[in-house]
Motif scaffolding. Structure first.
Motif, PDB file in Angstrom:
ATOM      1  N   ASP A 215       6.921   5.445 -28.542  1.00  0.00           N
ATOM      2  CA  ASP A 215       5.460   5.249 -28.670  1.00  0.00           C
ATOM      3  C   ASP A 215       4.940   6.584 -27.800  1.00  0.00           C
ATOM      4  O   ASP A 215       5.715   7.422 -27.383  1.00  0.00           O
ATOM      5  CB  ASP A 215       4.955   4.263 -28.146  1.00  0.00           C
ATOM      6  N   ARG A 216       3.627   6.812 -27.885  1.00  0.00           N
ATOM      7  CA  ARG A 216       3.148   7.876 -27.260  1.00  0.00           C
ATOM      8  C   ARG A 216       3.515   7.776 -25.688  1.00  0.00           C
ATOM      9  O   ARG A 216       3.665   6.629 -25.091  1.00  0.00           O
ATOM     10  CB  ARG A 216       1.654   7.880 -27.345  1.00  0.00           C
ATOM     11  N   LEU A 217       3.392   8.800 -24.879  1.00  0.00           N
ATOM     12  CA  LEU A 217       3.651   8.801 -23.414  1.00  0.00           C
ATOM     13  C   LEU A 217       2.400   7.718 -22.819  1.00  0.00           C
ATOM     14  O   LEU A 217       2.817   6.841 -21.959  1.00  0.00           O
ATOM     15  CB  LEU A 217       3.730  10.183 -22.878  1.00  0.00           C
ATOM     16  N   GLU A 218       1.244   7.952 -23.372  1.00  0.00           N
ATOM     17  CA  GLU A 218       0.206   7.325 -22.674  1.00  0.00           C
ATOM     18  C   GLU A 218       0.419   5.484 -22.785  1.00  0.00           C
ATOM     19  O   GLU A 218       0.283   5.012 -22.155  1.00  0.00           O
ATOM     20  CB  GLU A 218      -1.291   7.536 -23.529  1.00  0.00           C
ATOM     21  N   ALA A 219       1.183   5.232 -24.121  1.00  0.00           N
ATOM     22  CA  ALA A 219       1.290   3.769 -24.245  1.00  0.00           C
ATOM     23  C   ALA A 219       2.588   3.543 -23.440  1.00  0.00           C
ATOM     24  O   ALA A 219       2.298   2.412 -22.710  1.00  0.00           O
ATOM     25  CB  ALA A 219       1.813   3.862 -25.776  1.00  0.00           C
ATOM     26  N   LEU A 220       3.243   4.464 -22.898  1.00  0.00           N
ATOM     27  CA  LEU A 220       4.464   3.762 -21.967  1.00  0.00           C
ATOM     28  C   LEU A 220       3.728   3.648 -20.599  1.00  0.00           C
ATOM     29  O   LEU A 220       3.963   2.819 -20.004  1.00  0.00           O
ATOM     30  CB  LEU A 220       5.542   4.876 -21.929  1.00  0.00           C
ATOM     31  N   HIS A 221       2.622   4.517 -20.169  1.00  0.00           N
ATOM     32  CA  HIS A 221       2.252   4.518 -18.936  1.00  0.00           C
ATOM     33  C   HIS A 221       1.021   3.145 -18.806  1.00  0.00           C
ATOM     34  O   HIS A 221       1.009   2.421 -17.756  1.00  0.00           O
ATOM     35  CB  HIS A 221       1.142   5.461 -18.440  1.00  0.00           C
ATOM     36  N   GLU A 222       0.889   2.530 -20.035  1.00  0.00           N
ATOM     37  CA  GLU A 222      -0.012   1.360 -20.234  1.00  0.00           C
ATOM     38  C   GLU A 222       0.648   0.120 -19.783  1.00  0.00           C
ATOM     39  O   GLU A 222       0.115  -0.882 -19.351  1.00  0.00           O
ATOM     40  CB  GLU A 222      -0.655   1.019 -21.516  1.00  0.00           C
ATOM     41  N   HIS A 223       2.096   0.319 -19.776  1.00  0.00           N
ATOM     42  CA  HIS A 223       2.585  -0.720 -19.277  1.00  0.00           C
ATOM     43  C   HIS A 223       2.626  -1.036 -18.007  1.00  0.00           C
ATOM     44  O   HIS A 223       3.005  -2.101 -17.193  1.00  0.00           O
ATOM     45  CB  HIS A 223       4.417  -0.588 -19.431  1.00  0.00           C
ATOM     46  N   SER A 224       1.996  -0.149 -17.017  1.00  0.00           N
ATOM     47  CA  SER A 224       1.919  -0.180 -15.610  1.00  0.00           C
ATOM     48  C   SER A 224       0.286  -0.614 -15.538  1.00  0.00           C
ATOM     49  O   SER A 224      -0.586   0.365 -15.440  1.00  0.00           O
ATOM     50  CB  SER A 224       2.118   1.149 -14.946  1.00  0.00           C
ATOM     51  N   ARG A 225       0.189  -1.741 -15.128  1.00  0.00           N
ATOM     52  CA  ARG A 225      -1.192  -2.227 -15.073  1.00  0.00           C
ATOM     53  C   ARG A 225      -1.591  -1.976 -13.409  1.00  0.00           C
ATOM     54  O   ARG A 225      -0.543  -2.391 -12.501  1.00  0.00           O
ATOM     55  CB  ARG A 225      -1.322  -3.791 -15.343  1.00  0.00           C
ATOM     56  N   LYS A 226      -2.660  -1.464 -13.219  1.00  0.00           N
ATOM     57  CA  LYS A 226      -2.880  -1.503 -11.876  1.00  0.00           C
ATOM     58  C   LYS A 226      -2.955  -2.963 -11.129  1.00  0.00           C
ATOM     59  O   LYS A 226      -3.719  -3.670 -12.018  1.00  0.00           O
ATOM     60  CB  LYS A 226      -4.375  -0.505 -11.676  1.00  0.00           C
ATOM     61  N   LYS A 227      -2.884  -3.100  -9.792  1.00  0.00           N
ATOM     62  CA  LYS A 227      -2.862  -4.269  -9.143  1.00  0.00           C
ATOM     63  C   LYS A 227      -3.361  -4.163  -7.766  1.00  0.00           C
ATOM     64  O   LYS A 227      -3.160  -2.932  -7.147  1.00  0.00           O
ATOM     65  CB  LYS A 227      -1.490  -5.086  -9.066  1.00  0.00           C
ATOM     66  N   ILE A 228      -4.028  -5.293  -7.243  1.00  0.00           N
ATOM     67  CA  ILE A 228      -4.747  -5.066  -5.848  1.00  0.00           C
ATOM     68  C   ILE A 228      -3.477  -5.844  -4.739  1.00  0.00           C
ATOM     69  O   ILE A 228      -3.194  -7.042  -5.239  1.00  0.00           O
ATOM     70  CB  ILE A 228      -5.905  -5.688  -5.785  1.00  0.00           C
ATOM     71  N   TYR A 229      -3.103  -5.108  -3.910  1.00  0.00           N
ATOM     72  CA  TYR A 229      -2.032  -5.411  -2.985  1.00  0.00           C
ATOM     73  C   TYR A 229      -2.837  -5.953  -1.661  1.00  0.00           C
ATOM     74  O   TYR A 229      -3.562  -5.154  -1.208  1.00  0.00           O
ATOM     75  CB  TYR A 229      -1.230  -4.501  -2.562  1.00  0.00           C
ATOM     76  N   ILE A 230      -2.711  -7.002  -1.222  1.00  0.00           N
ATOM     77  CA  ILE A 230      -3.306  -7.756  -0.043  1.00  0.00           C
ATOM     78  C   ILE A 230      -2.255  -8.202   1.119  1.00  0.00           C
ATOM     79  O   ILE A 230      -1.583  -9.094   0.426  1.00  0.00           O
ATOM     80  CB  ILE A 230      -4.364  -8.790  -0.106  1.00  0.00           C
ATOM     81  N   ARG A 231      -2.090  -7.611   2.092  1.00  0.00           N
ATOM     82  CA  ARG A 231      -1.162  -8.223   3.081  1.00  0.00           C
ATOM     83  C   ARG A 231      -2.126  -8.832   4.223  1.00  0.00           C
ATOM     84  O   ARG A 231      -3.228  -8.206   4.927  1.00  0.00           O
ATOM     85  CB  ARG A 231      -0.576  -7.109   3.816  1.00  0.00           C
ATOM     86  N   THR A 232      -1.723  -9.870   4.708  1.00  0.00           N
ATOM     87  CA  THR A 232      -2.341 -10.725   5.770  1.00  0.00           C
ATOM     88  C   THR A 232      -1.545 -11.167   6.676  1.00  0.00           C
ATOM     89  O   THR A 232      -0.401 -11.134   6.674  1.00  0.00           O
ATOM     90  CB  THR A 232      -3.161 -12.103   4.815  1.00  0.00           C
ATOM     91  N   MET A 233      -2.129 -11.810   7.831  1.00  0.00           N
ATOM     92  CA  MET A 233      -1.290 -12.403   8.668  1.00  0.00           C
ATOM     93  C   MET A 233      -1.029 -13.772   8.741  1.00  0.00           C
ATOM     94  O   MET A 233      -0.099 -14.395   9.444  1.00  0.00           O
ATOM     95  CB  MET A 233      -2.177 -12.334  10.143  1.00  0.00           C
ATOM     96  N   ASN A 234      -1.222 -14.326   7.619  1.00  0.00           N
ATOM     97  CA  ASN A 234      -0.791 -15.700   7.212  1.00  0.00           C
ATOM     98  C   ASN A 234      -0.862 -15.887   5.655  1.00  0.00           C
ATOM     99  O   ASN A 234      -1.851 -16.519   5.273  1.00  0.00           O
ATOM    100  CB  ASN A 234      -1.970 -16.749   7.903  1.00  0.00           C
ATOM    101  N   GLN A 235       0.163 -15.655   5.084  1.00  0.00           N
ATOM    102  CA  GLN A 235       0.315 -15.482   3.669  1.00  0.00           C
ATOM    103  C   GLN A 235       0.191 -16.925   3.241  1.00  0.00           C
ATOM    104  O   GLN A 235      -0.426 -17.112   2.084  1.00  0.00           O
ATOM    105  CB  GLN A 235       1.570 -14.984   3.280  1.00  0.00           C
ATOM    106  N   GLY A 236       0.774 -17.967   4.065  1.00  0.00           N
ATOM    107  CA  GLY A 236       0.710 -19.395   3.395  1.00  0.00           C
ATOM    108  C   GLY A 236      -0.692 -19.793   3.246  1.00  0.00           C
ATOM    109  O   GLY A 236      -1.128 -20.510   2.352  1.00  0.00           O
ATOM    110  N   LEU A 237      -1.473 -19.623   4.252  1.00  0.00           N
ATOM    111  CA  LEU A 237      -2.852 -20.130   4.322  1.00  0.00           C
ATOM    112  C   LEU A 237      -3.833 -19.146   3.092  1.00  0.00           C
ATOM    113  O   LEU A 237      -4.653 -19.776   2.431  1.00  0.00           O
ATOM    114  CB  LEU A 237      -3.647 -19.636   5.429  1.00  0.00           C
ATOM    115  N   ALA A 238      -3.500 -17.883   3.021  1.00  0.00           N
ATOM    116  CA  ALA A 238      -4.073 -16.991   1.913  1.00  0.00           C
ATOM    117  C   ALA A 238      -3.672 -17.444   0.760  1.00  0.00           C
ATOM    118  O   ALA A 238      -4.873 -17.669  -0.262  1.00  0.00           O
ATOM    119  CB  ALA A 238      -3.536 -15.523   2.160  1.00  0.00           C
ATOM    120  N   GLU A 239      -2.612 -17.754   0.263  1.00  0.00           N
ATOM    121  CA  GLU A 239      -2.390 -18.370  -1.057  1.00  0.00           C
ATOM    122  C   GLU A 239      -2.832 -19.812  -1.201  1.00  0.00           C
ATOM    123  O   GLU A 239      -3.458 -19.947  -2.367  1.00  0.00           O
ATOM    124  CB  GLU A 239      -0.813 -18.622  -0.907  1.00  0.00           C
ATOM    125  N   GLN A 240      -3.177 -20.631  -0.276  1.00  0.00           N
ATOM    126  CA  GLN A 240      -3.884 -21.756  -0.386  1.00  0.00           C
ATOM    127  C   GLN A 240      -5.344 -21.565  -0.723  1.00  0.00           C
ATOM    128  O   GLN A 240      -5.752 -22.145  -1.474  1.00  0.00           O
ATOM    129  CB  GLN A 240      -3.836 -22.767   0.956  1.00  0.00           C
TER     130      GLN A 240
END
Length: 304
Positions: A215-240
């Motif tokens: 496909d077009r190069l742009e279509a290849l890059h569309e496979h990369s969806r932006k995501k928001i990464y959050i790091r916390t001091m208590n992942q278990g509670l954050a997931e809850q």
């Protein structure tokens, strides 16, 4: 003509080993088509079948609108230039003398030599013996040979292999210029993701002989969806907390990945975590690079 190269079910088997498997390649006219894949994926074999240098086990090839066969091969090759694997040359002759031999073989005027030397920037080294050329100069001479006759189609197999950064940049700039300046279609293979990303506008990815993306190069890059990464001091509670609020997430690298969302919603998520007693220590936007996209497409079978 909208398609310069078209293959249907192209297959090559060497004994029990399947080198290329039912490849349906479509290279639009007037583009730089990046043919991407790890070493041994079947790129060179495919390009040799397109040029009629290797006979397919199955399938067919059309180049410049004509079927590649014994009747049409010479007519097709007159409009095709190629640099497959290492460039061939006579080391005891000068660069210009090597080009004169190619002109004789192609039955074209030697008047073109000065033009192709200028295109690949070898005018000042044309009288030097090729055995004294650097690797980059030899690659450029190979390109000059391919450009003689002003072909409509150019096939380049790993043209930046072994070059230093300056040489890579020179070859890259030259390839990018060819469709616009000379009306050429370029099929360029590489195992370097960054190279294809900077040269091509159409991309085909081959892995273990199979075409897994085209496909077009742009279509290849569309496979990369932006995501928001959050790091916390208590992942278990954050997931809850996120689960209770119905917020979709996935776990990654000692943190959480949320889908792309407006800034106000990100701020709301962080506020909920903090009010729930979770210390938030990092929030950042993440996006897959081209190598990560490739590994995702191939199921992590091959690393470039």
């Amino acid at each position: 003509m909208e398609t310069m190269i078209e293959t249907k079910g192209l297959t090559k088997r060497y004994g029990q080993r399947l080198s290329v498997s039912r490849l349906d390649l479509s290279v639009p006219t007037g583009c730089v088509y990046g043919f991407l894949g790890p070493n041994g994926a079947g790129k060179s074999t495919t390009m040799k079948m397109i040029l009629g240098l290797v006979k397919p086990t199955e399938g067919r090839v059309k180049v410049l609108g004509a079927e590649m066969n014994s009747r049409n091969r010479l007519a097709i090759l007159k409009n095709t230039g190629s640099l497959i694997e290492s460039p061939a040359y006579y080391g005891h002759l000068s660069g210009k003398e090597n080009l004169q031999i190619v002109c004789t073989l192609k039955n074209i005027s030697e008047k073109e030599i000065s033009h192709v030397l200028a295109v690949v920037r070898l005018e000042n080294q044309q009288h030097k013996k090729v055995s004294h050329y650097s690797l980059g100069m030899k690659q450029r001479l190979g390109l000059a040979c391919a450009l003689l006759g002003r072909p409509k189609l150019l096939l380049l197999d790993e043209p930046t292999n072994g070059l230093d950064p300056a040489g890579i940049q020179e070859i890259r700039e030259l390839i990018i210029s060819l469709p616009e300046q000379y009306g050429m279609t370029v099929l360029v293979s590489s195992h370097l993701l960054g190279e294809i990303d900077q040269m091509a506008d159409q991309v085909g990815i081959i892995d273990q002989g199979k075409l897994i993306f085209q496909d077009r190069l742009e279509a290849l890059h569309e496979h990369s969806r932006k995501k928001i990464y959050i790091r916390t001091m208590n992942q278990g509670l954050a997931e809850q907390i996120l689960s209770e609020k119905g917020i979709v997430y996935e776990t990654a690298e000692e943190g959480l990945l949320l889908p792309e969302m407006p800034d106000a919603r990100i701020a709301g998520c962080v506020s909920r975590l903090v009010s729930g007693g979770v210390g938030v220590i990092r929030v950042e936007e993440r996006q897959k690079n081209l190598e990560e996209i490739f590994l995702g497409l191939t199921g992590n079978r091959s690393s470039l």
